[in-house]
Design a protein around this motif. Structure first.
Motif, PDB file in Angstrom:
ATOM      1  N   PRO A  47     -41.012   6.070  16.594  1.00 23.61           N
ATOM      2  CA  PRO A  47     -40.629   5.070  15.598  1.00 23.61           C
ATOM      3  C   PRO A  47     -41.180   3.686  15.931  1.00 23.61           C
ATOM      4  O   PRO A  47     -41.209   3.293  17.100  1.00 23.61           O
ATOM      5  CB  PRO A  47     -39.089   5.077  15.666  1.00 23.61           C
ATOM      6  N   GLY A  48     -41.603   2.990  14.891  1.00 26.03           N
ATOM      7  CA  GLY A  48     -42.077   1.622  15.066  1.00 26.03           C
ATOM      8  C   GLY A  48     -43.567   1.507  15.302  1.00 26.03           C
ATOM      9  O   GLY A  48     -44.106   0.406  15.304  1.00 26.03           O
ATOM     10  N   PHE A  73     -38.507  -8.392  17.759  1.00 22.90           N
ATOM     11  CA  PHE A  73     -37.680  -9.579  17.536  1.00 22.90           C
ATOM     12  C   PHE A  73     -37.495 -10.321  18.858  1.00 22.90           C
ATOM     13  O   PHE A  73     -37.737  -9.788  19.932  1.00 22.90           O
ATOM     14  CB  PHE A  73     -36.316  -9.198  16.945  1.00 22.90           C
ATOM     15  N   LEU A  78     -29.593 -12.074  20.513  1.00 26.55           N
ATOM     16  CA  LEU A  78     -29.135 -10.681  20.593  1.00 26.55           C
ATOM     17  C   LEU A  78     -27.611 -10.583  20.735  1.00 26.55           C
ATOM     18  O   LEU A  78     -27.003 -11.225  21.580  1.00 26.55           O
ATOM     19  CB  LEU A  78     -29.809  -9.995  21.778  1.00 26.55           C
ATOM     20  N   LEU A  80     -26.119  -7.222  20.278  1.00 29.64           N
ATOM     21  CA  LEU A  80     -25.904  -5.857  20.763  1.00 29.64           C
ATOM     22  C   LEU A  80     -27.280  -5.259  21.009  1.00 29.64           C
ATOM     23  O   LEU A  80     -28.098  -5.206  20.101  1.00 29.64           O
ATOM     24  CB  LEU A  80     -25.141  -5.062  19.690  1.00 29.64           C
ATOM     25  N   GLY A  81     -27.542  -4.835  22.221  1.00 29.19           N
ATOM     26  CA  GLY A  81     -28.847  -4.254  22.533  1.00 29.19           C
ATOM     27  C   GLY A  81     -28.665  -2.877  23.134  1.00 29.19           C
ATOM     28  O   GLY A  81     -28.233  -2.732  24.256  1.00 29.19           O
ATOM     29  N   GLU A  82     -28.967  -1.862  22.356  1.00 22.22           N
ATOM     30  CA  GLU A  82     -28.746  -0.494  22.837  1.00 22.22           C
ATOM     31  C   GLU A  82     -30.045   0.239  23.139  1.00 22.22           C
ATOM     32  O   GLU A  82     -30.015   1.324  23.692  1.00 22.22           O
ATOM     33  CB  GLU A  82     -27.945   0.303  21.799  1.00 22.22           C
ATOM     34  N   TYR A  83     -31.162  -0.317  22.716  1.00 25.64           N
ATOM     35  CA  TYR A  83     -32.425   0.328  23.082  1.00 25.64           C
ATOM     36  C   TYR A  83     -33.496  -0.740  23.227  1.00 25.64           C
ATOM     37  O   TYR A  83     -33.369  -1.854  22.734  1.00 25.64           O
ATOM     38  CB  TYR A  83     -32.827   1.398  22.059  1.00 25.64           C
ATOM     39  N   GLN A 109     -43.488   7.991   8.588  1.00 23.83           N
ATOM     40  CA  GLN A 109     -42.166   7.460   8.943  1.00 23.83           C
ATOM     41  C   GLN A 109     -41.845   7.640  10.427  1.00 23.83           C
ATOM     42  O   GLN A 109     -40.773   8.115  10.793  1.00 23.83           O
ATOM     43  CB  GLN A 109     -41.071   8.104   8.084  1.00 23.83           C
ATOM     44  N   GLY A 110     -42.801   7.287  11.272  1.00 24.88           N
ATOM     45  CA  GLY A 110     -42.524   7.318  12.709  1.00 24.88           C
ATOM     46  C   GLY A 110     -42.590   8.686  13.354  1.00 24.88           C
ATOM     47  O   GLY A 110     -42.241   8.818  14.525  1.00 24.88           O
TER      48      GLY A 110
ATOM     49  N   PRO B  43     -27.062   6.306  15.320  1.00 24.40           N
ATOM     50  CA  PRO B  43     -28.258   5.830  16.034  1.00 24.40           C
ATOM     51  C   PRO B  43     -27.943   4.639  16.932  1.00 24.40           C
ATOM     52  O   PRO B  43     -26.998   3.904  16.672  1.00 24.40           O
ATOM     53  CB  PRO B  43     -29.160   5.379  14.879  1.00 24.40           C
ATOM     54  N   ALA B  44     -28.741   4.488  17.973  1.00 27.73           N
ATOM     55  CA  ALA B  44     -28.626   3.300  18.821  1.00 27.73           C
ATOM     56  C   ALA B  44     -29.001   2.084  17.970  1.00 27.73           C
ATOM     57  O   ALA B  44     -29.879   2.166  17.122  1.00 27.73           O
ATOM     58  CB  ALA B  44     -29.556   3.427  20.015  1.00 27.73           C
ATOM     59  N   LEU B  45     -28.299   0.984  18.189  1.00 27.51           N
ATOM     60  CA  LEU B  45     -28.517  -0.201  17.360  1.00 27.51           C
ATOM     61  C   LEU B  45     -28.893  -1.412  18.197  1.00 27.51           C
ATOM     62  O   LEU B  45     -28.405  -1.575  19.316  1.00 27.51           O
ATOM     63  CB  LEU B  45     -27.233  -0.551  16.600  1.00 27.51           C
ATOM     64  N   ASN B  46     -29.747  -2.221  17.625  1.00 27.64           N
ATOM     65  CA  ASN B  46     -29.937  -3.565  18.132  1.00 27.64           C
ATOM     66  C   ASN B  46     -29.446  -4.505  17.038  1.00 27.64           C
ATOM     67  O   ASN B  46     -29.797  -4.332  15.873  1.00 27.64           O
ATOM     68  CB  ASN B  46     -31.414  -3.845  18.432  1.00 27.64           C
ATOM     69  N   GLU B  57     -30.969  -3.220  13.601  1.00 30.07           N
ATOM     70  CA  GLU B  57     -32.151  -2.372  13.593  1.00 30.07           C
ATOM     71  C   GLU B  57     -31.838  -1.054  14.283  1.00 30.07           C
ATOM     72  O   GLU B  57     -31.119  -1.030  15.283  1.00 30.07           O
ATOM     73  CB  GLU B  57     -33.284  -3.093  14.329  1.00 30.07           C
ATOM     74  N   ALA B  58     -32.362   0.050  13.723  1.00 28.14           N
ATOM     75  CA  ALA B  58     -32.160   1.365  14.328  1.00 28.14           C
ATOM     76  C   ALA B  58     -33.434   2.181  14.189  1.00 28.14           C
ATOM     77  O   ALA B  58     -34.165   2.033  13.215  1.00 28.14           O
ATOM     78  CB  ALA B  58     -31.000   2.098  13.649  1.00 28.14           C
ATOM     79  N   GLU B  59     -33.682   3.036  15.171  1.00 29.53           N
ATOM     80  CA  GLU B  59     -34.853   3.908  15.112  1.00 29.53           C
ATOM     81  C   GLU B  59     -34.456   5.225  14.447  1.00 29.53           C
ATOM     82  O   GLU B  59     -33.646   5.968  14.992  1.00 29.53           O
ATOM     83  CB  GLU B  59     -35.389   4.167  16.524  1.00 29.53           C
ATOM     84  N   GLY B 126     -40.349   4.509  10.365  1.00 29.07           N
ATOM     85  CA  GLY B 126     -39.212   5.122  11.053  1.00 29.07           C
ATOM     86  C   GLY B 126     -38.252   4.141  11.688  1.00 29.07           C
ATOM     87  O   GLY B 126     -37.390   4.544  12.461  1.00 29.07           O
ATOM     88  N   VAL B 127     -38.406   2.842  11.378  1.00 24.43           N
ATOM     89  CA  VAL B 127     -37.481   1.844  11.908  1.00 24.43           C
ATOM     90  C   VAL B 127     -36.711   1.219  10.739  1.00 24.43           C
ATOM     91  O   VAL B 127     -37.312   0.696   9.803  1.00 24.43           O
ATOM     92  CB  VAL B 127     -38.213   0.737  12.698  1.00 24.43           C
TER      93      VAL B 127
END
Lengths: 132, 148
Positions: A47-48, A73, A78, A80-83, A109-110, B43-46, B57-59, B126-127
């Motif tokens: 993704p991305g 970004f 920030l 919440l940073g989960e990834y 789509q990734g 999904p994991a979130l930022n 944002e989520a993947e 995909g994001v």
């Protein structure tokens, strides 16, 4: 994995061999690989990554997947940073039964899809039995 | 995805930063579903903000916006629901099966109220990016201090 598998294994040692591209963090993408009579079909979640930032290479029996992805970004605000965001890199060793000329890949789509057609020599052939 | 991280310099402080972030996450009111410790929810979130907007944002590779339901309730409860469907394939031998599929739902509390009518979502490569303008009352106001 079966013994006569067409996908040998990933490279020994460090699974993710990084190519330094400006010090981005590198991740191993999750993949699905399915083998049919005609081909090996690989799906990788990246993704991305934009289509122009994907490199798919096949050399010396190795399939190399590399997707470059820059941070999206500024982490200053920030909450919440989960990834983390970074490059994707993974190498598979395949045996020679892949028709390298006909490998094709697309990105939607990734999800990166790679078609690895088998060379004619290893495709199963049906032998017709004649009646005498 | 967490396990497959590769740190180019393996530096200690980076790891410490991450640890601290994860600890903060554990005790933060932004924790998933209000149940601390479930940082593995999908999904994991930022989530981040600037002066006027909160972004999430989520993947979500391989999904379309039609597969997703996104809404804000109660001013600050963001919900993301969806289903990632497995593509139908011909029969064959699986050599790797690492990608996950299925339904998911995630609710997070945002630290400020947002305007639910002006929430925008985009899904590119995909994001998923959700843009949520803060409600007028939540925006910082500059107070002019007069000197006498």
């Amino acid at each position: 994995m079966t013994e006569n598998s067409i996908v040998k294994t990933e490279k020994k040692g460090e699974v993710t061999t990084p190519e330094l591209t400006g010090g981005n963090v590198t991740f191993t993408p999750r993949v699905d690989i399915i083998e049919t009579a005609e081909e090996l079909l690989l799906f990788a979640d990246i993704p991305g990554v934009k289509p122009e930032d994907v490199d798919v290479k096949f050399e010396n029996g190795e399939l190399i997947l590399h997707g470059r992805c820059n941070p999206r970004f500024d982490s200053a605000g920030l909450l919440l940073g989960e990834y983390e965001v970074g490059d994707f890199y993974r190498v598979f060793a395949l045996n020679e039964s892949i028709d390298a000329e006909k490998i094709s890949a697309d990105l939607k789509q990734g999800v990166l899809t790679v078609h690895l057609p088998k060379s004619p020599a290893v495709k199963p052939r049906k032998i017709s039995v004649k009646e005498k | 995805m967490q396990l497959s991280r590769w740190e180019p310099f393996g530096s200690m402080w980076k790891e410490m930063n991450r640890l601290q972030r994860e600890m903060n996450q554990l005790f933060s009111h932004l924790g998933s579903d209000g149940r601390p410790g479930l940082a593995v929810s999908f999904p994991a979130l930022n989530v981040w903000q600037d002066e006027g907007t909160v972004y999430a944002e989520a993947e979500l590779p391989g999904m379309e916006l039609n597969d997703l339901e996104i809404f804000v309730t109660g001013g600050n409860q963001l919900t993301i629901k969806g289903e990632r469907k497995q593509p139908k394939l011909d029969k064959g031998t699986w050599h790797r099966q690492e990608r996950g599929f299925g339904s998911f739902a995630r609710v997070v509390s945002l630290p400020v109220d947002v305007n639910p009518d002006r929430v925008e979502a985009r899904l590119v490569n995909g994001v998923l990016t959700i843009r949520m303008p803060k409600s007028e009352t939540a925006k910082p106001r500059k107070i002019v201090v007069k000197a006498e």
